[in-house]
Design a protein around this motif. Structure first.
Motif, PDB file in Angstrom:
ATOM      1  N   ALA A  39      -9.233 -53.167  37.097  1.00 26.06           N
ATOM      2  CA  ALA A  39      -8.217 -54.018  36.470  1.00 26.06           C
ATOM      3  C   ALA A  39      -7.843 -53.489  35.087  1.00 26.06           C
ATOM      4  N   ILE A  40      -8.815 -53.055  34.301  1.00 25.32           N
ATOM      5  CA  ILE A  40      -8.542 -52.497  32.976  1.00 25.32           C
ATOM      6  C   ILE A  40      -7.743 -51.203  33.093  1.00 25.32           C
ATOM      7  N   ALA A  41      -8.082 -50.375  34.092  1.00 27.91           N
ATOM      8  CA  ALA A  41      -7.439 -49.075  34.265  1.00 27.91           C
ATOM      9  C   ALA A  41      -6.025 -49.180  34.820  1.00 27.91           C
ATOM     10  N   ASP A  42      -5.679 -50.317  35.401  1.00 29.20           N
ATOM     11  CA  ASP A  42      -4.362 -50.472  36.016  1.00 29.20           C
ATOM     12  C   ASP A  42      -3.260 -50.330  34.965  1.00 29.20           C
ATOM     13  N   ARG A  43      -2.296 -49.454  35.230  1.00 25.36           N
ATOM     14  CA  ARG A  43      -1.260 -49.157  34.238  1.00 25.36           C
ATOM     15  C   ARG A  43      -0.141 -50.190  34.200  1.00 25.36           C
ATOM     16  N   GLY A  48      -4.548 -49.572  31.165  1.00 26.93           N
ATOM     17  CA  GLY A  48      -4.143 -48.297  31.734  1.00 26.93           C
ATOM     18  C   GLY A  48      -4.962 -47.151  31.200  1.00 26.93           C
ATOM     19  N   CYS A  49      -5.591 -46.392  32.116  1.00 31.16           N
ATOM     20  CA  CYS A  49      -6.370 -45.219  31.717  1.00 31.16           C
ATOM     21  C   CYS A  49      -6.764 -44.426  32.956  1.00 31.16           C
ATOM     22  N   ASP A  50      -7.117 -43.164  32.717  1.00 34.25           N
ATOM     23  CA  ASP A  50      -7.710 -42.351  33.779  1.00 34.25           C
ATOM     24  C   ASP A  50      -9.184 -42.697  33.957  1.00 34.25           C
ATOM     25  N   GLN A  51      -9.879 -42.904  32.838  1.00 37.35           N
ATOM     26  CA  GLN A  51     -11.299 -43.244  32.864  1.00 37.35           C
ATOM     27  C   GLN A  51     -11.607 -44.283  31.785  1.00 37.35           C
ATOM     28  N   LEU A  52     -12.604 -45.100  32.069  1.00 41.44           N
ATOM     29  CA  LEU A  52     -13.176 -45.998  31.070  1.00 41.44           C
ATOM     30  C   LEU A  52     -14.492 -45.385  30.609  1.00 41.44           C
ATOM     31  N   PHE A  70     -16.465 -44.074  33.908  1.00 36.54           N
ATOM     32  CA  PHE A  70     -16.025 -44.771  35.114  1.00 36.54           C
ATOM     33  C   PHE A  70     -14.593 -44.355  35.420  1.00 36.54           C
ATOM     34  N   ASN A  71     -14.365 -43.833  36.617  1.00 37.86           N
ATOM     35  CA  ASN A  71     -13.019 -43.463  37.023  1.00 37.86           C
ATOM     36  C   ASN A  71     -12.155 -44.697  37.237  1.00 37.86           C
ATOM     37  N   ALA A  72     -10.851 -44.477  37.364  1.00 34.06           N
ATOM     38  CA  ALA A  72      -9.914 -45.584  37.513  1.00 34.06           C
ATOM     39  C   ALA A  72     -10.168 -46.407  38.770  1.00 34.06           C
ATOM     40  N   ASP A  73     -10.856 -45.825  39.767  1.00 32.09           N
ATOM     41  CA  ASP A  73     -11.178 -46.581  40.984  1.00 32.09           C
ATOM     42  C   ASP A  73     -12.437 -47.429  40.837  1.00 32.09           C
ATOM     43  N   GLY A  74     -13.047 -47.416  39.644  1.00 36.55           N
ATOM     44  CA  GLY A  74     -14.231 -48.229  39.375  1.00 36.55           C
ATOM     45  C   GLY A  74     -15.542 -47.519  39.583  1.00 36.55           C
ATOM     46  N   GLY A  75     -15.515 -46.315  40.149  1.00 38.98           N
ATOM     47  CA  GLY A  75     -16.751 -45.585  40.414  1.00 38.98           C
ATOM     48  C   GLY A  75     -17.271 -44.856  39.186  1.00 38.98           C
TER      49      GLY A  75
END
Length: 281
Positions: A39-43, A48-52, A70-75
Motif C-alpha cells: 500500500a505504501i509503495a503504490d504510486r 510510491g516507491c520501488d523499495q521500502l 522490502f520490494n514493492a510487492d511486499g517481499g
C-alpha cells in the motif's frame, strides 16, 4: 519488531531515480505487513516507491544498523545498492550516527557504505558469488555463462549473486533490448528458485557501458545498484571491462570498481532526499 505507532514518519529518497520510502525503526515502533508495504509503495494510492527501506538497531556487535529492504510487492530481499547509499545518507542526516563510514547488517551479509566529501556515497558491496547452489541457480557446475531455454528460444546469461541473485545478458543496444518480455520470463524462471534480477548490458568500451535492469517484485527500474555491480562483474569476467567502469542507467551513472576474484565490489553514486512525511496507520 514491536507494536506500531498510530503515525509513522518516513523520508522519500532516490538514487538515480530508483526511489525509496525510508523509515527509522530505531526511534519508532515499526511493524509493517506485506500488504502495508504494498500500500505504501503504490504510486496511485500510497507514497510510491520501488523499495521500502527500514533502518533498525543492530542485531550483531559488529554492525551499526540493521538495514532491511522490502520490494514493492511486499517481499523482503537481501540487498539493494542504491538503497544502501540512501540509507547511509539517511542515518547521517537524521542524526542517528555521526560516522561517515558505517557497517550495515543485511539479509545478504554485512555491507560498508562511506559518505564522501563530494556528497556521494561509496559502498563496499561485498564479494560476488558464482557458485550455483549459493546464488541460488540450478546448474551442475560454475561457468562464465549458461544457456537458459525461454518461450522464444535459448538465451545466454551470466548468473551470480551480490547480495541478490542476478542474471546478466549482453545486448547490442539497451534501447531496443526486450526487457519487457525477457525480464519477466527470466525473473521467474524455475532455474532461479528465489527468482532473479535481470540485467541487459550494452558494452561501450573497456570502462563504460549502458544497463537496464528488470527487478524481481518491482519491474524495470530507473537504476539498480546491485544490478550494476552484477553487470560490471559479468563484463569483467567476459574480458570486456577493466577494473573500473561507469555504467549508464536511465536515471544516471554509477561508478564501479573490482580488483578481481575474492575481493569486494565498490559502488559509488548519489543519494538524494526528496521530502519527509507522516503515514497514518
Amino acid at each position: 519488531m514491536s507494536t506500531p505507532a498510530a503515525t509513522l514518519g518516513f523520508t522519500k529518497m532516490h538514487g538515480l531515480g530508483n526511489d525509496f520510502v525510508v523509515i527509522d525503526g530505531v526511534r519508532q515502533q515499526v511493524d509493517l505487513s506485506p500488504a502495508q508495504v504494498r500500500a505504501i509503495a503504490d504510486r496511485h494510492f500510497g507514497v510510491g516507491c520501488d523499495q521500502l527501506l527500514l533502518i533498525e538497531a543492530p542485531r550483531r556487535d559488529d554492525a551499526d544498523f540493521t538495514y532491511r529492504i522490502f520490494n514493492a510487492d511486499g517481499g523482503e530481499v537481501e540487498h539493494c545498492g542504491n538503497g544502501a547509499r540512501c540509507a547511509a545518507r539517511f542515518v547521517h542526516d537524521q542524526g542517528l550516527s555521526e560516522k561517515t563510514s558505517l557497517m550495515f547488517d543485511t539479509l545478504g551479509g554485512l555491507i560498508r557504505p562511506q559518505l564522501l566529501a563530494d556528497g556521494e556515497v561509496r559502498v563496499d558491496m561485498g564479494i560476488p558469488c558464482f557458485e550455483p547452489a549459493r546464488i541460488p541457480f540450478d546448474a551442475p557446475a560454475e561457468a562464465l555463462d549458461y544457456t537458459i531455454e525461454l518461450a522464444g528460444g535459448p538465451v545466454r546469461v551470466a548468473a551470480l549473486a551480490i547480495g541478490n541473485p542476478h542474471a546478466v545478458l549482453r545486448v547490442d543496444d539497451v534501447a531496443t533490448a526486450p526487457v519487457a518480455t525477457l525480464g519477466p520470463q527470466l525473473g521467474g524462471h524455475t532455474r532461479f528458485p528465489r527468482r532473479v534480477n535481470v540485467g541487459f548490458l550494452q558494452v561501450l568500451g573497456q570502462n563504460e557501458g549502458r544497463l537496464r535492469v528488470y527487478e524481481r517484485g518491482v519491474g524495470e527500474t530507473l537504476a539498480c545498484g546491485t544490478g550494476a555491480c552484477a553487470a560490471f562483474v559479468a563484463g569483467y569476467r567476459w574480458g570486456m571491462f577493466g577494473p573500473t567502469a561507469t555504467l549508464h542507467l536511465a536515471g544516471g551513472a554509477l561508478r564501479l570498481a573490482w580488483a578481481g576474484p575474492d575481493t569486494p565490489v565498490f559502488l559509488t553514486g548519489p543519494a538524494v532526499t526528496v521530502f519527509e512525511g507522516t503515514l497514518r496507520q
